[in-house]
Design a protein around this motif. Structure first.
Motif, PDB file in Angstrom:
ATOM      1  N   THR A 114     -21.977 -51.270 -24.428  1.00 21.05           N
ATOM      2  CA  THR A 114     -20.950 -50.285 -24.042  1.00 21.05           C
ATOM      3  C   THR A 114     -20.800 -49.213 -25.120  1.00 21.05           C
ATOM      4  O   THR A 114     -20.304 -48.125 -24.860  1.00 21.05           O
ATOM      5  CB  THR A 114     -19.569 -50.955 -23.866  1.00 21.05           C
ATOM      6  N   THR A 115     -21.189 -49.557 -26.341  1.00 17.07           N
ATOM      7  CA  THR A 115     -21.018 -48.620 -27.470  1.00 17.07           C
ATOM      8  C   THR A 115     -22.327 -48.456 -28.254  1.00 17.07           C
ATOM      9  O   THR A 115     -22.320 -48.141 -29.438  1.00 17.07           O
ATOM     10  CB  THR A 115     -19.892 -49.124 -28.421  1.00 17.07           C
ATOM     11  N   GLY A 116     -23.444 -48.658 -27.550  1.00 15.59           N
ATOM     12  CA  GLY A 116     -24.732 -48.719 -28.235  1.00 15.59           C
ATOM     13  C   GLY A 116     -25.190 -47.436 -28.892  1.00 15.59           C
ATOM     14  O   GLY A 116     -26.025 -47.471 -29.808  1.00 15.59           O
ATOM     15  N   PHE A 117     -24.665 -46.282 -28.431  1.00 20.14           N
ATOM     16  CA  PHE A 117     -25.101 -45.026 -29.046  1.00 20.14           C
ATOM     17  C   PHE A 117     -24.326 -44.684 -30.322  1.00 20.14           C
ATOM     18  O   PHE A 117     -24.612 -43.675 -30.958  1.00 20.14           O
ATOM     19  CB  PHE A 117     -25.052 -43.864 -28.043  1.00 20.14           C
ATOM     20  N   HIS A 118     -23.354 -45.491 -30.683  1.00 19.81           N
ATOM     21  CA  HIS A 118     -22.740 -45.299 -32.005  1.00 19.81           C
ATOM     22  C   HIS A 118     -23.767 -45.695 -33.068  1.00 19.81           C
ATOM     23  O   HIS A 118     -24.561 -46.614 -32.873  1.00 19.81           O
ATOM     24  CB  HIS A 118     -21.477 -46.147 -32.148  1.00 19.81           C
ATOM     25  N   THR A 119     -23.723 -44.993 -34.166  1.00 18.15           N
ATOM     26  CA  THR A 119     -24.742 -45.255 -35.186  1.00 18.15           C
ATOM     27  C   THR A 119     -24.366 -46.480 -36.022  1.00 18.15           C
ATOM     28  O   THR A 119     -23.205 -46.892 -36.086  1.00 18.15           O
ATOM     29  CB  THR A 119     -24.912 -44.045 -36.127  1.00 18.15           C
ATOM     30  N   GLN A 120     -25.361 -47.002 -36.692  1.00 16.46           N
ATOM     31  CA  GLN A 120     -25.168 -48.224 -37.473  1.00 16.46           C
ATOM     32  C   GLN A 120     -24.365 -47.989 -38.750  1.00 16.46           C
ATOM     33  O   GLN A 120     -24.020 -48.945 -39.446  1.00 16.46           O
ATOM     34  CB  GLN A 120     -26.530 -48.857 -37.784  1.00 16.46           C
TER      35      GLN A 120
END
Ligand code: 15L
Length: 267
Positions: A114-120
């Protein structure tokens, strides 16, 4: 103790762990999948049905005071498959809950996709982070969380939407050193969700106490869940087996890793 706990997706990776380890939290465990559940154990009932079959799902949900919803699609796929399992399936489950003779409390297996495009390099608090799904699967889980919230606000049905990270015996990649969730920590979380006096409708990340984790679950401290495992113990072994991704590779940039580079799957 619950009277009747429904576990959907009970033949999947996580559903079968729940089947093995949650027998003690309810008098009866009702197991659901489309097939492959074997023989029912002493306190088990087996219900085969497809989550997109509204009448069958409503009948299955009726009378259950707890639901562990592991069913549905757990990876990216063609829209028709994602929609049937995770959109129609969720709606059918919640309509079943609304119409049931007993109001259930629900564990919803959402996903960190759901939030996979937030960066690490970003630390996420699930109570305030905007979704950034990394595919149709992630979008379907955002829908599921919104649906759960609406059924809580309108009908009082309590749900914990758990954005499961990577629940495997060991982290299979360097990215998953951050997102790893041990089976022990998952089971402890489910036990807490069904034993706290008031659950509400929290969204949280299903992640162990990893040194490398990106997620801050302090908004759900009231659940009393204190994950104990730490993926750090697997790092040396992983380093020996695999080369870590380069810093400019998606698996090292995005929390969702390679899910972010996947296209739209055709039928
Ligand atoms: C998921 O949501 C999947 O169900 C699981 O198989 C892993 O791929 C995990 O995410 C992950 O990407 O960490």
């Amino acid at each position: 103790m619950l009277r009747k706990l429904l576990i959907t997706g009970a033949n999947g990776n996580l559903g079968s762990i729940c089947r093995q380890r949650l027998g003690h939290i309810a008098e009866t465990i009702r197991l659901n999948a489309r097939k492959g559940l074997g023989d029912a154990g002493p306190n088990e009932e087996i219900v085969y049905c497809d989550l997109s079959d509204k009448a069958a799902v409503e009948a299955m949900v009726d009378g259950c005071d707890g639901i562990v919803h592991m069913g549905g699609r757990a990876v990216e796929g063609p829209w028709e498959m994602v929609k049937a399992a995770n959109i129609d399936g969720m709606f059918n489950l919640y309509e079943g809950a609304r119409n049931s003779s007993v109001q259930p409390r629900i564990f919803f297996a959402s996903s960190h996709h759901t939030t996979g495009f937030h960066t690490q390099t970003t630390r996420l608090d699930p109570s305030s982070t905007p979704p950034r799904p990394d595919g149709l699967y992630g979008v379907s889980k955002v829908f599921g969380e919104a649906l759960a919230r609406m059924y809580f606000d309108k009908f009082g049905i309590e749900t914990a939407s758990v954005r499961i990270g990577s629940c495997f015996p060991e982290p299979p990649s360097h990215r998953m050193l951050s997102s790893w969730l041990s089976a022990d920590d998952m089971i402890a979380l489910i036990e807490r969700i069904f034993s706290v006096p008031r659950l509400g409708c929290p969204v949280l990340y299903g992640v162990s106490n990893n040194d490398a984790r990106w997620w801050d679950n302090s908004s759900i401290d009231y659940l009393g869940w204190r994950p104990k495992d730490n993926s750090e113990r697997f790092r040396a072994k992983l380093n020996a087996e695999q080369t870590p991704p380069r810093r400019d590779e998606p698996d090292a940039i995005y929390q969702g890793g390679l899910f972010c580079t996947d296209g739209i799957h055709e039928e």
